[in-house]
Design a protein around this motif. Structure first.
Motif, PDB file in Angstrom:
ATOM      1  N   PRO A  33       0.723  -1.104  -0.045  1.00 38.90           N
ATOM      2  CA  PRO A  33       0.235  -0.023  -0.035  1.00 38.90           C
ATOM      3  C   PRO A  33       0.842   1.377  -0.067  1.00 38.90           C
ATOM      4  O   PRO A  33       1.901   1.388   0.673  1.00 38.90           O
ATOM      5  N   GLY A  34       0.634   2.307  -0.754  1.00 35.77           N
ATOM      6  CA  GLY A  34       1.245   3.409  -0.867  1.00 35.77           C
ATOM      7  C   GLY A  34       2.192   3.699  -2.158  1.00 35.77           C
ATOM      8  O   GLY A  34       2.590   4.746  -2.497  1.00 35.77           O
ATOM      9  N   ARG A  84      -1.631   5.389  -6.447  1.00 30.52           N
ATOM     10  CA  ARG A  84      -0.990   4.938  -5.343  1.00 30.52           C
ATOM     11  C   ARG A  84      -1.735   3.445  -5.160  1.00 30.52           C
ATOM     12  O   ARG A  84      -3.099   3.685  -5.027  1.00 30.52           O
ATOM     13  N   LYS A  86      -3.580   0.886  -2.894  1.00 33.79           N
ATOM     14  CA  LYS A  86      -4.094   0.811  -1.607  1.00 33.79           C
ATOM     15  C   LYS A  86      -4.324  -0.559  -1.026  1.00 33.79           C
ATOM     16  O   LYS A  86      -4.449  -1.425  -1.856  1.00 33.79           O
ATOM     17  N   ASP A  87      -4.400  -0.593   0.155  1.00 33.58           N
ATOM     18  CA  ASP A  87      -4.642  -1.856   0.991  1.00 33.58           C
ATOM     19  C   ASP A  87      -6.022  -2.563   0.568  1.00 33.58           C
ATOM     20  O   ASP A  87      -7.035  -1.623  -0.004  1.00 33.58           O
TER      21      ASP A  87
END
Ligand code: MF3
Ligand code: CO
Length: 258
Positions: A33-34, A84, A86-87
């Motif tokens: 994530p990120g 990005r 993400k989870d």
């Protein structure tokens, strides 16, 4: 025209395939994530540069990146950029390399952080579909046997196989004949025999919902028309008398972490 490859030629494709495997291993290790999809592209480009190889994708019909990154309802050909991860996302990573003019092409789909049980099952079924497709790539059988096995497995799990994009022969060009559909050929459709030296990229694209696709305004990113999740796995293989040889498999005993 279908071209068959000599063992010397498939050895070159294996060199390219090892680099593709390294690109996928490095990007896999970086997925969290990120991270942005552009960062994944840079990681893959760096592996290519160090290996002295070039991307099969960059510049292909104007394609602007080294790899494809396809998130969630994106099926294939997502362009890396500022997005990005993400989870809970899933991301398909597709990579191709050229060594001395010979191509290899492979793809994986990965969970980002913790994903839903449905996403996990989709990834598992799609990877299994690739595995059984490869197992069907036997000299003396036909191309259609590959897609028939993939379709049966996928539909048996309640998912659908994409029709608008297919696997392909591969060698001096990334896309060669024959096409390798992930579904049973209709009566009268081309269904060539699998001969020794045939090199194929088998690449099931599996949707949770319906098989129809749509292309986004960037002219590349292919998404599910019904916005359901999609997964994609791909290997390049050589068909030999001893059975299929996966040219994009990671090096025996190689560290998977980047
Ligand atoms: N594995 C994909 C394919 O066989 C990769 C092509 S992406 C592109 O079509 F950007 F090069 F088109
Ligand atoms: Co391909």
């Amino acid at each position: 025209m279908i071209t068959l490859k000599t063992p010397q030629q498939t050895a070159k494709m294996r060199e390219a395939g090892l680099i593709v495997a390294a690109m996928l291993a490095a990007t896999r290790a970086a997925v969290r994530p990120g991270i942005t999809t552009a960062e994944l592209d840079r990681i893959a480009a760096e592996i290519l540069r160090k290996a002295g190889a070039t991307s099969s994708f960059l510049g292909y019909h104007g394609y602007p990146a080294t790899i494809c990154t396809s998130v969630n309802d994106e099926i294939v050909h997502g362009i890396p950029g500022k997005r990005r991860l993400k989870d809970g996302d899933i991301v398909g990573i597709d990579a191709g390399a050229i060594v001395d003019g010979w191509h290899a092409d492979a793809a994986i789909t990965l969970p980002v952080g913790t994903v839903s049980p449905e996403a996990e099952r989709l990834i598992r079924v799609t990877e299994e579909a690739l595995r059984i497709g490869i197992a069907k790539a036997r000299v003396g059988d036909r191309i259609g046997d590959i897609g028939a096995a993939i379709q049966e497995l996928v539909e048996g799990q309640g998912y659908s196989v994409v029709r608008n994009y297919v696997g392909h022969g591969i060698g001096r060009a990334m896309h060669e004949e024959p096409q390798v559909p992930n579904y049973r050929p209709a009566r009268g459709q081309a269904n060539p025999p699998i001969s020794e030296g045939l090199c194929l990229a088998i690449e099931p694209m599996v949707n949770v919902g319906r098989p129809e696709t749509r292309t986004l305004g960037d002219q590349w990113t292919v998404v599910t028309a019904d916005k359901t999740l999609s997964a994609h796995f791909e290997h390049t293989l050589a068909c030999t008398a001893a059975g299929p040889v996966v040219l994009t498999a990671p090096k025996e005993g190689a560290a998977v972490a980047a």
